[in-house]
Motif scaffolding. Structure first.
Motif, PDB file in Angstrom:
ATOM      1  N   ALA A 175       0.830  -1.206   0.000  1.00 26.70           N
ATOM      2  CA  ALA A 175       0.000   0.000   0.000  1.00 26.70           C
ATOM      3  C   ALA A 175       0.867   1.259   0.000  1.00 26.70           C
ATOM      4  CB  ALA A 175      -0.925  -0.006   1.215  1.00 26.70           C
ATOM      5  N   LEU A 176       1.936   1.249   0.786  1.00 26.93           N
ATOM      6  CA  LEU A 176       2.820   2.408   0.835  1.00 26.93           C
ATOM      7  C   LEU A 176       3.521   2.617  -0.504  1.00 26.93           C
ATOM      8  CD1 LEU A 176       4.327   4.706   2.194  1.00 26.93           C
ATOM      9  CD2 LEU A 176       5.909   3.019   3.175  1.00 26.93           C
ATOM     10  N   ARG A 177       3.994   1.546  -1.112  1.00 29.23           N
ATOM     11  CA  ARG A 177       4.672   1.675  -2.405  1.00 29.23           C
ATOM     12  C   ARG A 177       3.732   2.273  -3.441  1.00 29.23           C
ATOM     13  NH1 ARG A 177       6.157  -1.206  -7.070  1.00 29.23           N
ATOM     14  NH2 ARG A 177       8.334  -0.746  -7.655  1.00 29.23           N
ATOM     15  N   ALA A 178       2.490   1.825  -3.440  1.00 25.65           N
ATOM     16  CA  ALA A 178       1.511   2.394  -4.368  1.00 25.65           C
ATOM     17  C   ALA A 178       1.262   3.866  -4.051  1.00 25.65           C
ATOM     18  CB  ALA A 178       0.204   1.602  -4.293  1.00 25.65           C
ATOM     19  N   GLY A 179       1.194   4.211  -2.760  1.00 20.42           N
ATOM     20  CA  GLY A 179       0.957   5.594  -2.364  1.00 20.42           C
ATOM     21  C   GLY A 179       2.100   6.516  -2.732  1.00 20.42           C
ATOM     22  N   LEU A 180       3.329   6.016  -2.684  1.00 23.76           N
ATOM     23  CA  LEU A 180       4.471   6.851  -3.037  1.00 23.76           C
ATOM     24  C   LEU A 180       4.513   7.143  -4.528  1.00 23.76           C
ATOM     25  CD1 LEU A 180       7.367   5.311  -0.861  1.00 23.76           C
ATOM     26  CD2 LEU A 180       6.046   7.401  -0.440  1.00 23.76           C
ATOM     27  N   GLY A 181       3.834   6.301  -5.315  1.00 18.61           N
ATOM     28  CA  GLY A 181       3.866   6.486  -6.759  1.00 18.61           C
ATOM     29  C   GLY A 181       3.353   7.840  -7.211  1.00 18.61           C
TER      30      GLY A 181
END
Length: 412
Positions: A135-141
């Protein structure tokens, strides 16, 4: 068929326990219950390499064939609802009552949340599991401005990963320096400089007056000012998962209370990993991969009827940007600190040594792997050292296991 040894929780400690139990000669049935749907995976890379490459397959601790070879039944996506210590049974959420010959609790810890902020608040992340990391990796995108609350290991590793993606990062930390609860002032100061050189804004010694989150963004208020961010990462520590043990009447304090081989207050029940704390108080509650592995080995030896392994030196590490921080030992009780660093005002590599008399208790090594390895050996063997030699970056450190240590105490 005899009752199995049952492990509640599938992670690093569980995998080590399975391997060590079989190596110790235990032949009985063995079951590992994992609440997540994913096979056991490494957690440290979640705040490091995974945020960069997103390769979940690289996280796997063992291939599934490992469990077949070890004659271990791995049950994933399985939730434990309770423990009946009188009947020696584990109660599963689907109603099954699973008997055990011995029970090992590896329930881990959960991420602390900010008070007053809902667990499902939009654009707010914690980092404890693979799902959190995804979820965090997607949010950082799609993130341009990131706020991080907490200047410890997780917070700073996420800050480094975000800066590597060109994201503007502000870290809010209530303490007066980063990693204040983990390392000493000299190491903290050097790590702080690394982040400042990378453009991270460090807001130290600040308390948050409020946090508001919506689908549009996140707002943090402190010191009469409110700042807007695209996302927030909360890295303020973890709370041991002790609810199952508490409900079963097993002794708990901040963690599940265990002896040096993981025995709890309940007969036949052991606990290992982040959910535990020492019965004699000799060591603080530690959250580390190596600590979990060492506990798993000790518990496996107890169940297999083997002698316990020798005490290991605790150690930790953190990757931030291209730098690696490695810590061995614990500094409690030190009466001297020795700084060893290379020449040059902007040099990063250094090690900090904590001594009691002429013995090393702890070493903090930043980009100094050789010092870290030598420090671990010196702590393990208790070899006396010469502080002046430790401080000299040109003096070669040699492993304390060598036939003649180069660091034997001598007049300066």
């Amino acid at each position: 068929m005899s009752a199995p040894v049952v492990v509640v929780g599938a992670g690093q400690a569980a995998c080590q326990f399975v391997a060590s139990l079989r190596q110790g000669g235990h032949q009985g049935p063995l079951v590992v219950l994992g609440q997540e749907a994913s096979p056991p995976y490494q957690r440290p890379p979640l705040s490091k390499a995974f945020l960069r490459d997103g390769d979940a397959s690289a996280l796997l601790l063992r291939p599934l064939s490992f469990f077949d070879t070890a004659r271990c039944e791995l049950r994933l996506d399985t939730r434990v609802q309770g423990i009946d210590v009188q009947a020696a049974e584990v109660l599963l959420a689907d109603g099954e009552r699973l008997p055990y010959a011995a029970l090992v609790l590896r329930t881990g810890a959960r991420a602390r949340r900010l008070p007053g902020l809902a667990a499902d608040a939009p654009r707010v992340h914690v980092l404890r599991s693979l799902a959190h990391a995804q979820a965090l990796r997607a949010g950082l995108g799609g993130c341009r401005r990131l706020a991080v609350v907490g200047g410890g290991y997780v917070g700073l590793e996420v800050a480094a990963a975000a800066r590597a993606q060109g994201i503007d990062v502000t870290v809010f930390e209530a303490a007066l320096r980063v990693m204040q609860r983990s390392v000493g002032e000299a190491t903290s100061r050097r790590v702080q400089r690394v982040h400042e050189d990378q453009g991270v804004r460090l807001r130290l010694g600040v308390s948050l007056d409020g946090v508001r989150a919506s689908e549009e963004g996140v707002w943090l208020a402190s010191g009469g000012q409110t700042e807007a961010f695209d996302a927030l990462v909360v890295g303020i520590g973890a709370l041991p998962r002790i609810e199952l043990a508490q409900a079963a009447g097993i002794e708990c304090a901040r963690g599940i209370v265990v002896d040096e081989q993981g025995r709890t207050s309940a007969s036949g029940v052991f606990a290992i990993g982040d959910c535990t704390e020492s019965r004699d108080g000799a060591r603080p509650r530690l959250e580390s991969v190596q600590g979990a592995i060492d506990q798993a080995k000790a518990a496996a030896a107890a169940i297999a009827g083997r002698a316990p392994p020798p005490p290991a030196v605790p150690w930790f590490w953190s990757d931030q940007y291209t730098h690696r921080l490695q810590v061995a030992g614990l500094p409690q009780g030190h009466d001297a600190v020795v700084l060893r660093q290379g020449a040059g005002e902007r040099a990063v590599a250094q090690s900090v040594w904590y001594l009691r008399g002429d013995r090393v208790l702890c070493v903090e090594a930043l980009d100094a792997a050789g010092d870290f390895m030598a420090g671990r050996a010196l702590i393990r063997t208790g070899t006396p050292v010469n502080p002046a030699q430790l401080a000299d970056p040109l003096f070669p450190l040699q492993p304390a296991s060598a036939s003649a240590s180069a660091l034997v105490a001598a007049p300066v």
